[in-house]
Scaffold this active site. Structure first.
Site, PDB file in Angstrom:
ATOM      1  N   THR A 212       0.853  -1.193   0.000  1.00  0.00           N
ATOM      2  CA  THR A 212       0.000   0.000   0.000  1.00  0.00           C
ATOM      3  C   THR A 212       0.889   1.243   0.000  1.00  0.00           C
ATOM      4  OG1 THR A 212      -1.883   1.055   1.102  1.00  0.00           O
ATOM      5  CG2 THR A 212      -0.282  -0.009   2.544  1.00  0.00           C
ATOM      6  N   ASN A 213       0.336   2.391   0.302  1.00  0.00           N
ATOM      7  CA  ASN A 213       1.145   3.611   0.346  1.00  0.00           C
ATOM      8  C   ASN A 213       0.673   4.477   1.506  1.00  0.00           C
ATOM      9  OD1 ASN A 213      -1.052   5.399  -0.635  1.00  0.00           O
ATOM     10  ND2 ASN A 213      -0.843   4.111  -2.467  1.00  0.00           N
ATOM     11  N   ARG A 214       1.297   5.644   1.679  1.00  0.00           N
ATOM     12  CA  ARG A 214       1.040   6.440   2.881  1.00  0.00           C
ATOM     13  C   ARG A 214      -0.185   7.352   2.777  1.00  0.00           C
ATOM     14  NH1 ARG A 214       6.868   6.994   3.224  1.00  0.00           N
ATOM     15  NH2 ARG A 214       7.568   5.600   4.886  1.00  0.00           N
ATOM     16  N   SER A 215      -0.950   7.232   1.731  1.00  0.00           N
ATOM     17  CA  SER A 215      -2.112   8.118   1.600  1.00  0.00           C
ATOM     18  C   SER A 215      -3.079   7.919   2.766  1.00  0.00           C
ATOM     19  CB  SER A 215      -2.834   7.821   0.284  1.00  0.00           C
ATOM     20  OG  SER A 215      -4.054   8.513   0.266  1.00  0.00           O
TER      21      SER A 215
END
Ligand code: CTP
Length: 408
Positions: A212-215
């Site tokens: 995933t990512n940090r959004s």
């Protein structure tokens, strides 16, 4: 355009319930959002809380029944009623609900309600037995049919120690309902259908692990809220996040880029505009292991493949159907911001792109603030200073209103 609550004149009716302590918080939150809040307390409310509490948090005079008989008392209720953009009664007791349903004007608050032409919202608060009693239910129904907006009540622990329906909504939730009501009155996106994506996608590796990512989803959720403030019907398609749904938004939760693509394509067929604020995965594991990978099997060699590009699919759909009429994308960049964003604008056939430098700690993924540059197909480049994500959302919605006007 600004925040929908700013400079709004809100009459806050406070009636006899232990939830009065939350009414002070509501008055404070509304004031912090820029609203001018005038409280009217019933005699029963004063058994729980004082006018001084409201005066202290709102900076405005709070009214009580004695004011009805003061030197301008004969017109006090008319002045209060006609000077309001909205009346919110929170907490609304069974007694006050019954009175306003039947036009009983024996106190300043119920008298003011009868004289008012602005929208009225009530947030009931009472014991479950009283709320579910056929008398109260019939009174609530009368009010609903007359266009009074009923927010809550929630189910939970009651002052009696029992659990049931009748708890007043939390002030932050009531605030959301008030925004929704105001947006329906005079919003510039009234009748417009908007799809907003938010958050990061989550691509499974095995039964428990994901890429995933940090959004955080904050910017997309702020855009959804700003659109609701302007009366839009919002579908919010979001990756995993604990953020509360803006009141009035239809929330669709997805995990992967593929799931987001499916949800977006379904939602845009009836939409006026799409704002793609989500941080969608570019790559996903080629194969997903159904069990949990174990160390005993050695270090896994992950092979990645391209995730679907949602905006490219949207561009394809739009070239055939003409919908959505306006598409706004984001560009998360770590260098050569304007040029790279401009290329994405053209490649993804967007009407506007919002570029942000994700290397700055106070801007982009996860932060509460953002520093954005807006670029349009005509080559206009507009850079904004550091702002809250709510402020960025308001600017974007303002742009969206004019883009929709141009495209119609
Ligand atoms: N986006 C999309 N589908 C993807 C990836 C991104 O629709 N698989 C959208 C994002 O929601 C955003 C815009 O495309 O509105 C730009 O996203 P960004 O990650 O900045 O660009 P990419 O398309 O991923 O291009 P690059 O990898 O070159 O940065």
């Amino acid at each position: 355009m600004g925040n929908i609550l700013s400079e709004r004149r809100i009459l806050l009716g406070v009636t006899g319930s232990i939830a009065c302590y939350k009414a002070a918080d509501l008055a404070s939150k509304l004031t912090q959002q820029g609203a001018s809040v005038t409280a009217i307390l019933t005699a029963a409310a004063r058994q729980f809380i004082t006018p001084l509490t409201f005066q202290s948090v709102t900076g405005q005079r709070a009214y009580v029944d004695e004011d009805l008989w003061g030197h301008e008392g004969h017109i006090q209720h008319l002045g209060l009623a006609h000077g309001a953009d909205l009346i919110a009664i929170a907490p609304a007791s069974a007694n006050t609900i019954a009175k306003i349903a039947h036009g009983i004007c024996d106190n300043l608050l119920t008298l003011t309600c009868l004289a008012a032409t602005c929208p009225i919202l009530i947030a009931p608060a009472m014991d479950s037995g009283m709320y579910t009693h056929p008398t109260t239910q019939a009174n609530v129904e009368i009010l609903k049919q007359r266009g009074v907006y009923v927010a809550g009540p929630a189910t939970g622990r009651m002052a009696s120690g029992l659990t049931g329906i009748g708890r007043m909504l939390e002030p932050s939730e009531i605030l959301g309902h008030l925004r929704w009501v105001l947006g329906r009155q005079e919003g510039r996106l009234k009748g417009k259908r908007l799809v907003v994506t938010a958050g990061g996608t989550s691509e499974p590796i095995d039964a428990v692990r994901v890429i995933t990512n940090r959004s955080s989803g904050k910017q997309g959720f702020a855009i959804a809220q700003a659109a609701i403030d302007q009366g839009a019907e919002v579908t919010l398609i979001t990756g995993p996040t604990a953020l509360p749904t803006p009141v009035g938004a239809r929330r669709i939760e997805v995990n992967t880029a593929q799931e987001m693509l499916t949800a977006v394509l379904e939602a845009i067929s009836a939409a006026d505009a799409l704002v793609m604020a989500a941080a969608v995965a570019d790559f996903r594991p080629e194969t997903v292991v159904t069990e949990k990978l174990s160390k005993e099997e050695g270090i896994p060699q992950l092979r990645l493949t391209l995730a679907p590009d949602i905006l490219s699919a949207v561009a394809h759909f739009r070239s055939r159907s003409g919908y959505p009429r306006v598409v706004i994308g984001f560009a998360a960049e770590s260098g050569d911001l304007v040029e790279r964003a401009r290329q994405k604008l053209v490649r993804k056939r967007l009407d506007l792109i919002v570029a942000n430098d994700i290397t700055a700690p106070d801007s982009g993924l996860g932060a509460d603030t953002n520093r954005v540059t807006l670029i349009d197909p005509a080559g206009n480049v507009q850079s904004y200073p550091l702002m809250t994500k709510d402020e960025v959302a308001q600017i974007l919605i303002e742009k969206l209103v004019s883009l929709l006007e141009i495209s119609s």
